[in-house]
Design an enzyme around this catalytic site. Structure first.
Site, PDB file in Angstrom:
ATOM      1  N   GLU A  62      78.301  57.206  31.725  1.00 16.85           N
ATOM      2  CA  GLU A  62      77.698  56.948  33.042  1.00 16.85           C
ATOM      3  C   GLU A  62      78.540  57.464  34.197  1.00 16.85           C
ATOM      4  O   GLU A  62      78.013  57.964  35.188  1.00 16.85           O
ATOM      5  CB  GLU A  62      77.424  55.446  33.216  1.00 16.85           C
ATOM      6  CG  GLU A  62      76.221  54.934  32.441  1.00 16.85           C
ATOM      7  CD  GLU A  62      76.511  54.649  30.982  1.00 16.85           C
ATOM      8  OE1 GLU A  62      77.693  54.724  30.590  1.00 16.85           O
ATOM      9  OE2 GLU A  62      75.557  54.350  30.224  1.00 16.85           O
ATOM     10  N   HIS A 131      71.153  44.078  29.512  1.00 18.50           N
ATOM     11  CA  HIS A 131      69.823  44.688  29.502  1.00 18.50           C
ATOM     12  C   HIS A 131      68.852  43.940  30.401  1.00 18.50           C
ATOM     13  O   HIS A 131      67.653  44.196  30.374  1.00 18.50           O
ATOM     14  CB  HIS A 131      69.245  44.699  28.079  1.00 18.50           C
ATOM     15  CG  HIS A 131      70.067  45.451  27.088  1.00 18.50           C
ATOM     16  ND1 HIS A 131      71.267  44.994  26.615  1.00 18.50           N
ATOM     17  CD2 HIS A 131      69.871  46.653  26.492  1.00 18.50           C
ATOM     18  CE1 HIS A 131      71.772  45.864  25.755  1.00 18.50           C
ATOM     19  NE2 HIS A 131      70.942  46.883  25.671  1.00 18.50           N
TER      20      HIS A 131
END
Lengths: 329, 331
Positions: A62, A131
């Site tokens: 990322e 999540h």
């Protein structure tokens, strides 16, 4: 009129497609976004139609993704990064907070950073920690970043295009539990009819209590308003839409009429958006308030195991309970 | 691009003068800091001049450079004047960034000096992104990321080497290995002896380990790597061994470094080595002294001008948060 009945996810997909058609400088990058079309299929078909040079499957990195986007942006491109899940954004935190947000300021405007960071956020899909999180406050707290979130297919379609066209870096939060919900989208609406990006909007007018929400909680607030109607209470629901910069003018106007204000979000209450909104509403509307601004929020715990998430997430009952408390003052 | 053997003597004398300008600027920065005139901090690159000048002279003007918080030498090598650099250190209105960047963030975008970065390793993926933009445009430009030895142990170094190798981006990774990660010997915190070059094999990248105090060696290696990148053959890692002549930052005297080591490196000062190379080519000492004098005069004038420059308008603290120049609701 080209009204289509689209899911929120498909509306995002169509908006991304339109942005790529309109500007060859728009580039998509992220994990599994190319051949797969993303784990939520938001970029479905884009690589096939725009090529591997413009829709790129990246390594799982990322910080590298966002850093590369910064380099592209300062040399004239408009990268759109997909972060696969909310909790995966933290490895890119330095790039977003220390670089993307601040390079325009510290270079005295020598470089521009038109980067969009798309993040599916929030819970409600039976997923777990990493999540299901709501990281908006971290980004709103950082000067130099704009933060927006859509709550409906029509907003998804237009807001993603507006965000990509913006010259500022934008964290674009997508309410993942609403990806599959449908709504009418007029994809041919004239520009004058398209609602501005950085503006909040009254989603349902009312007279008795102002309920503020954004992203996935707008539906909860609207459902609460429908239920409250049966009790003879007319709740005014405002979809904040833009979290940085905040657009609270319609909120102040509303609270001056209703005298009551409830803020709803999934993120934990402490130092969440509700805290900022409560402070500002109190400063601006003090003499109109009949009761304190109340918050309905996630608990100050890590995101719980999926069996417990329905207890964690604000729902219709908790919103109505807050409204009741607001009236009981 | 020229190789070591082909480098014209006049060119080498010019490189010497550029290095002398950087050295004088760094000494001036130190003096101004000790006089309390530099706001914030400084990380001086005296001793690293050959890396900046050797590399920059091997690049095209439109190539991109990204540097670190120890980056004054790269800004000057890419065309920033000592005056605008020193004014930036002193937080003056005439500084490179109007005083908003400071010593650690020298940026001159119109000369493709795309910034200095104080978070270690943060700029490596940016250099990859800028290189990628060159590929998309088909412009033949390359991007160069300069970084210290300490950066080789942070995540973005490895993330970027991988993605740049996978995408064959025209980017050069130039490590200025000055043997110390801030105050700690790099060897004591790194699993391999050559912190950048030894990692190259993991990404199937070519690497070159060289004397970073030899401007000709740096120039030749960067010229070759840039040519390779422009030909579409991807990144190269260059590890240039060099040495800081000052401490890590501010007033650090660098006492954690063995005296013999310091003496050995000072004897191999990049300007001394360049002087020797010029003498070998028959350049009269008086020509080199004249270059030194010009550098001295330039930097003296720069110091005077930076001292005399106006302070920034306080209102600039509330500009440029957003792309339209405003600070919006945060003001």
């Amino acid at each position: 009129m080209a009204a289509e009945n689209l899911t929120l996810g498909k509306a995002l997909n169509s908006g991304l497609r339109k942005a790529m058609e309109d500007d060859p400088k728009v580039i998509m990058m992220g994990e599994d976004i190319g051949k797969l079309g993303g784990v939520f299929r938001i970029t479905d078909g884009l690589q096939k139609d725009f090529g591997e040079d413009r829709v790129i499957d990246t390594p799982l990195a990322e910080s590298g993704i966002v850093g590369t986007a910064v380099g592209l942006a300062i040399r004239g491109y408009r990268p759109v990064c997909e972060i696969q899940f909310d909790g995966f954004v933290y490895p890119a935190f330095d790039q977003i907070v220390s670089q993307l947000a601040k390079m325009h300021y510290r270079s005295q405007g020598q470089v521009r950073l038109p980067v969009v960071i798309r993040i599916p956020f929030g819970g409600g899909i039976g997923a777990v920690e990493h999540h299901s999180e709501s990281p908006e406050t971290y980004f709103v707290h950082t000067a130099g970043l704009k933060v927006v979130t859509c709550a409906s297919p029509v907003d998804a379609y237009w807001m993603i295009q507006q965000a990509i066209a913006s010259d500022d870096p934008i964290v674009f939060l997508e309410p993942k539990r609403r990806y599959w919900e449908k709504g009418e989208v007029d994809t041919a609406a004239p520009a004058a009819q398209v609602f501005p990006l950085h503006a909040s909007r009254v989603a349902r007018p009312g007279t008795d209590c102002t309920v503020l929400a954004y992203g996935p909680m707008v539906k909860v607030a609207l459902d609460a308003a429908t239920a409250a109607e049966e009790d003879g209470r007319a709740l005014e629901v405002i979809d904040l839409r833009t979290l940085s910069p905040l657009d609270l003018t319609p909120v102040y106007e509303s609270v001056r009429r209703t005298g009551r204000c409830v803020v709803v979000h999934e993120a934990p209450a402490t130092l969440g958006m509700g805290a900022e909104v409560a402070a500002r509403v109190t400063e601006e509307c003090f003499y109109s308030l009949e009761s304190p601004v109340l918050r309905v929020a996630g608990f100050d715990t890590p995101y719980p195991a999926s069996r417990l998430e329905e207890e964690y997430l604000p729902d219709l009952d908790r919103v109505l309970d807050a409204v009741d408390r607001s009236f009981g003052w | 691009m020229t190789t070591t053997a082909e480098t014209a003597t006049a060119e080498l004398l010019d490189w010497y003068e550029q290095m002398a300008v950087i050295r004088r600027t760094e000494q001036a920065a130190q003096d101004l800091f000790l006089a309390g005139l530099v706001k914030g901090t400084t990380h001086l690159a005296a001793g690293h001049e050959a890396v900046a000048v050797g590399a920059s002279t091997a690049l095209r003007d439109d190539d991109y450079v990204f540097a670190t918080y120890r980056g004054h030498h790269h800004a000057i090598a890419r065309g920033a004047t000592p005056e605008e650099c020193l004014a930036e250190l002193m937080s003056k209105a005439t500084g490179l960034c109007g005083g908003k960047g400071g010593s650690m963030h020298l940026t001159k975008a119109d000369r493709n000096m795309l910034g200095s970065y104080a978070i270690v390793g943060a700029h490596l993926p940016m250099a990859a992104g800028a290189a990628w933009s060159a590929v998309l445009r088909g412009s033949g430009q390359v991007a160069v990321a300069f970084f210290g030895d300490g950066a080789t142990n942070i995540g973005t170094f490895h993330e970027t080497l991988n993605l740049a190798a996978v995408w064959k981006l025209p980017v050069l990774f130039v490590c200025e290995n000055n043997l110390y990660m801030e105050y700690t010997p790099i060897g004591s915190v790194t699993a391999v002896p050559n912190p950048a070059a030894d990692r190259a094999a993991a990404y199937r990248l070519p690497a070159e380990l060289l004397d970073g105090n030899d401007v000709l060696a740096v120039h030749a290696a960067v010229a070759t790597a840039a040519q390779r990148a422009r030909a579409g053959d991807g990144p190269t890692i260059i590890e240039a061994r060099t040495y800081r002549q000052f401490g890590h930052s501010r007033t650090d005297p660098g006492k954690y470094r063995p005296e013999a080591e310091v003496a050995q490196w000072l004897a191999r000062d990049p300007l001394t080595l360049a002087r020797a190379a010029l003498a070998d080519r028959g350049v009269p000492e008086s020509d080199v002294d004249a270059a030194d004098q010009r550098a001295r005069a330039l930097v003296e004038a720069a110091v005077a001008a930076a001292k005399a420059a106006p302070e920034p308008d306080l209102a600039t603290a509330l500009t440029d948060v957003w792309a339209d120049g405003s600070a919006g609701w945060r003001s």
